[in-house]
Design a protein around this motif. Structure first.
Motif, PDB file in Angstrom:
ATOM      1  N   UNK A 187       0.829  -1.217   0.000  1.00  0.00           N
ATOM      2  CA  UNK A 187       0.000   0.000   0.000  1.00  0.00           C
ATOM      3  C   UNK A 187       0.865   1.271   0.000  1.00  0.00           C
ATOM      4  N   UNK A 188       0.632   2.183   0.968  1.00  0.00           N
ATOM      5  CA  UNK A 188       1.328   3.470   0.948  1.00  0.00           C
ATOM      6  C   UNK A 188       2.812   3.345   1.280  1.00  0.00           C
ATOM      7  N   UNK A 189       3.252   2.183   1.762  1.00  0.00           N
ATOM      8  CA  UNK A 189       4.689   1.969   1.959  1.00  0.00           C
ATOM      9  C   UNK A 189       5.428   1.917   0.620  1.00  0.00           C
ATOM     10  N   UNK A 190       4.650   1.876  -0.466  1.00  0.00           N
ATOM     11  CA  UNK A 190       5.243   1.906  -1.798  1.00  0.00           C
ATOM     12  C   UNK A 190       5.746   3.306  -2.155  1.00  0.00           C
ATOM     13  N   UNK A 191       5.279   4.323  -1.436  1.00  0.00           N
ATOM     14  CA  UNK A 191       5.682   5.699  -1.729  1.00  0.00           C
ATOM     15  C   UNK A 191       7.194   5.872  -1.624  1.00  0.00           C
ATOM     16  N   UNK A 192       7.808   6.275  -2.688  1.00  0.00           N
ATOM     17  CA  UNK A 192       9.227   6.596  -2.804  1.00  0.00           C
ATOM     18  C   UNK A 192      10.153   5.383  -2.719  1.00  0.00           C
ATOM     19  N   UNK A 193       9.708   4.240  -2.241  1.00  0.00           N
ATOM     20  CA  UNK A 193      10.620   3.099  -2.148  1.00  0.00           C
ATOM     21  C   UNK A 193      11.087   2.591  -3.508  1.00  0.00           C
ATOM     22  N   UNK A 194      10.197   2.314  -4.469  1.00  0.00           N
ATOM     23  CA  UNK A 194      10.695   1.868  -5.773  1.00  0.00           C
ATOM     24  C   UNK A 194      11.578   2.904  -6.455  1.00  0.00           C
ATOM     25  N   UNK A 195      11.222   4.184  -6.313  1.00  0.00           N
ATOM     26  CA  UNK A 195      11.982   5.245  -6.965  1.00  0.00           C
ATOM     27  C   UNK A 195      13.364   5.392  -6.349  1.00  0.00           C
ATOM     28  N   UNK A 196      13.429   5.346  -5.017  1.00  0.00           N
ATOM     29  CA  UNK A 196      14.730   5.421  -4.348  1.00  0.00           C
ATOM     30  C   UNK A 196      15.600   4.232  -4.742  1.00  0.00           C
ATOM     31  N   UNK A 197      14.980   3.051  -4.808  1.00  0.00           N
ATOM     32  CA  UNK A 197      15.728   1.847  -5.170  1.00  0.00           C
ATOM     33  C   UNK A 197      16.331   1.958  -6.561  1.00  0.00           C
ATOM     34  N   UNK A 198      15.571   2.545  -7.487  1.00  0.00           N
ATOM     35  CA  UNK A 198      16.055   2.696  -8.856  1.00  0.00           C
ATOM     36  C   UNK A 198      17.247   3.643  -8.936  1.00  0.00           C
ATOM     37  N   UNK A 199      17.297   4.626  -8.048  1.00  0.00           N
ATOM     38  CA  UNK A 199      18.322   5.670  -8.131  1.00  0.00           C
ATOM     39  C   UNK A 199      19.642   5.278  -7.480  1.00  0.00           C
ATOM     40  N   UNK A 200      19.689   4.180  -6.759  1.00  0.00           N
ATOM     41  CA  UNK A 200      20.910   3.789  -6.066  1.00  0.00           C
ATOM     42  C   UNK A 200      21.824   2.935  -6.932  1.00  0.00           C
ATOM     43  N   UNK A 201      23.104   3.224  -6.917  1.00  0.00           N
ATOM     44  CA  UNK A 201      24.063   2.366  -7.625  1.00  0.00           C
ATOM     45  C   UNK A 201      24.167   1.020  -6.921  1.00  0.00           C
ATOM     46  N   UNK A 202      24.084   1.042  -5.599  1.00  0.00           N
ATOM     47  CA  UNK A 202      23.987  -0.184  -4.807  1.00  0.00           C
ATOM     48  C   UNK A 202      22.743  -0.043  -3.953  1.00  0.00           C
ATOM     49  N   UNK A 203      21.757  -0.871  -4.202  1.00  0.00           N
ATOM     50  CA  UNK A 203      20.490  -0.780  -3.481  1.00  0.00           C
ATOM     51  C   UNK A 203      20.360  -1.928  -2.488  1.00  0.00           C
ATOM     52  N   UNK A 204      20.060  -1.549  -1.249  1.00  0.00           N
ATOM     53  CA  UNK A 204      19.925  -2.510  -0.159  1.00  0.00           C
ATOM     54  C   UNK A 204      18.475  -2.498   0.299  1.00  0.00           C
ATOM     55  N   UNK A 205      17.828  -3.650   0.284  1.00  0.00           N
ATOM     56  CA  UNK A 205      16.418  -3.747   0.646  1.00  0.00           C
ATOM     57  C   UNK A 205      16.241  -4.610   1.884  1.00  0.00           C
ATOM     58  N   UNK A 206      15.554  -4.062   2.887  1.00  0.00           N
ATOM     59  CA  UNK A 206      15.132  -4.892   4.010  1.00  0.00           C
ATOM     60  C   UNK A 206      13.715  -5.365   3.714  1.00  0.00           C
ATOM     61  N   UNK A 207      13.472  -6.659   3.911  1.00  0.00           N
ATOM     62  CA  UNK A 207      12.168  -7.228   3.556  1.00  0.00           C
ATOM     63  C   UNK A 207      11.536  -7.866   4.784  1.00  0.00           C
ATOM     64  N   UNK A 208      10.244  -7.623   4.947  1.00  0.00           N
ATOM     65  CA  UNK A 208       9.527  -8.182   6.090  1.00  0.00           C
ATOM     66  C   UNK A 208       9.317  -9.683   5.941  1.00  0.00           C
ATOM     67  N   UNK A 209       9.201 -10.142   4.714  1.00  0.00           N
ATOM     68  CA  UNK A 209       9.039 -11.573   4.455  1.00  0.00           C
ATOM     69  C   UNK A 209       9.917 -11.970   3.276  1.00  0.00           C
ATOM     70  N   UNK A 210      10.875 -12.858   3.514  1.00  0.00           N
ATOM     71  CA  UNK A 210      11.759 -13.348   2.460  1.00  0.00           C
ATOM     72  C   UNK A 210      11.192 -14.649   1.904  1.00  0.00           C
ATOM     73  N   UNK A 211      11.025 -14.705   0.577  1.00  0.00           N
ATOM     74  CA  UNK A 211      10.499 -15.902  -0.073  1.00  0.00           C
ATOM     75  C   UNK A 211      11.518 -16.399  -1.087  1.00  0.00           C
ATOM     76  N   UNK A 212      11.268 -17.571  -1.592  1.00  0.00           N
ATOM     77  CA  UNK A 212      12.179 -18.166  -2.555  1.00  0.00           C
ATOM     78  C   UNK A 212      11.863 -17.675  -3.966  1.00  0.00           C
ATOM     79  N   UNK A 213      12.874 -17.664  -4.847  1.00  0.00           N
ATOM     80  CA  UNK A 213      12.624 -17.274  -6.239  1.00  0.00           C
ATOM     81  C   UNK A 213      11.523 -18.128  -6.858  1.00  0.00           C
ATOM     82  N   UNK A 214      10.594 -17.476  -7.527  1.00  0.00           N
ATOM     83  CA  UNK A 214       9.467 -18.175  -8.119  1.00  0.00           C
ATOM     84  C   UNK A 214       8.209 -18.115  -7.289  1.00  0.00           C
ATOM     85  N   UNK A 215       8.329 -17.758  -5.998  1.00  0.00           N
ATOM     86  CA  UNK A 215       7.149 -17.677  -5.134  1.00  0.00           C
ATOM     87  C   UNK A 215       6.318 -16.424  -5.423  1.00  0.00           C
ATOM     88  N   UNK A 216       6.946 -15.380  -5.938  1.00  0.00           N
ATOM     89  CA  UNK A 216       6.219 -14.158  -6.246  1.00  0.00           C
ATOM     90  C   UNK A 216       5.636 -14.238  -7.649  1.00  0.00           C
TER      91      UNK A 216
END
Length: 260
Positions: A187-216
């Motif tokens: 929801x509103x936690x999407x505000x600025x997060x994707x844009x900030x991530x795109x602008x970083x040469x090295x982007x570090x993401x903390x995730x509340x739930x880590x899933x395996x590739x293919x689960x999304x």
């Protein structure tokens, strides 16, 4: 490619003094609080931060600000951070205020490799003409002022040229993410997060739930893993730690009050 880091501390260990950071979130919603706390413990200083706002006195980027670790802020909202105002007015902090939509587009443009763009926002104001105090001196005067920006007419309207933003690092928070760095925001936690991530040469993401590739489901991914270099899985306690900037509650209406 598995992009997970063993801890938040390991993920931010190479952020050096003077680094530029794009930080996601809006107010205290969706902010990468665990990464910010790890960076505070790491000790980097002289940081140049690009974020919608700079947290509050006790949370988010306000922690770094209060410790004197931030040298410059590019943002669109000062908020209720009294320490932010004090540092700016006393000449300790350089501040570039940007219209919110322009800030979002400057980050997006940086992530897309677009060097600059024209926008009508700010035409005919000091934002375009220059002279806005970026830094005060100790006596309250203007030590550094914003420069004038190029303007151009398209059709019957004037537009101001805004340059894209890229940063050394980006810190963001997502609701779900996989080991390849694909992220989903809530929801509103999407505000600025994707844009900030795109602008970083090295982007570090903390995730509340880590899933395996293919689960999304590919259709639900908000940010593809190509923009993310490191993923930190939060503990349940860290994931649940979400602050409210201004808590507003109503007084319950009793039956006696209604009948009276």
């Amino acid at each position: 490619m598995d992009k997970t880091s063993p801890s938040a501390a390991a993920a931010v260990a190479d952020i050096a003094d003077g680094a530029s950071l794009a930080v996601g979130g809006f107010g205290l919603c969706g902010i990468p609080s665990t990464l910010v706390s790890a960076l505070h413990a790491q000790g980097a200083c002289g940081l140049r931060v690009v974020s919608n706002n700079c947290g509050t006195d006790d949370h988010g980027l306000g922690i770094l600000l209060g410790a004197g670790r931030i040298a410059r802020v590019t943002g669109s909202y000062v908020g209720e951070n009294k320490e932010f105002a004090r540092q700016y007015l006393s000449g300790e902090l350089e501040v570039e205020l940007v219209p919110q939509g322009t800030l979002a587009e400057r980050l997006r443009a940086g992530g897309c490799g677009i060097p600059a763009f024209y926008t009508p926002a700010g035409v005919g104001t000091p934002l375009a003409d220059g002279g806005i105090p970026w830094r005060h001196d100790s006596g309250g005067g203007v030590a550094v002022a914003s420069p004038a920006k190029e303007t151009r007419t398209f059709g019957d309207r004037d537009f101001v040229l805004e340059e894209a933003i890229t940063c050394d690092f980006a810190l963001v928070r997502a609701a779900r993410g996989d080991r390849h760095g694909n992220l989903v925001f809530d929801k509103s936690a999407r505000n600025f997060n994707p844009l900030a991530a795109m602008a970083g040469r090295v982007t570090i993401a903390e995730v509340e739930e880590l899933v395996e590739p293919g689960d999304l489901d590919p259709d639900e991914i908000h940010l593809p893993g190509v923009f993310v270099q490191r993923v930190v899985a939060l503990t349940p306690l860290q994931a649940a730690d979400k602050q409210i900037e201004r808590r507003t509650v109503s007084v319950p209406v009793t039956r006696e009050a209604v009948s009276g």
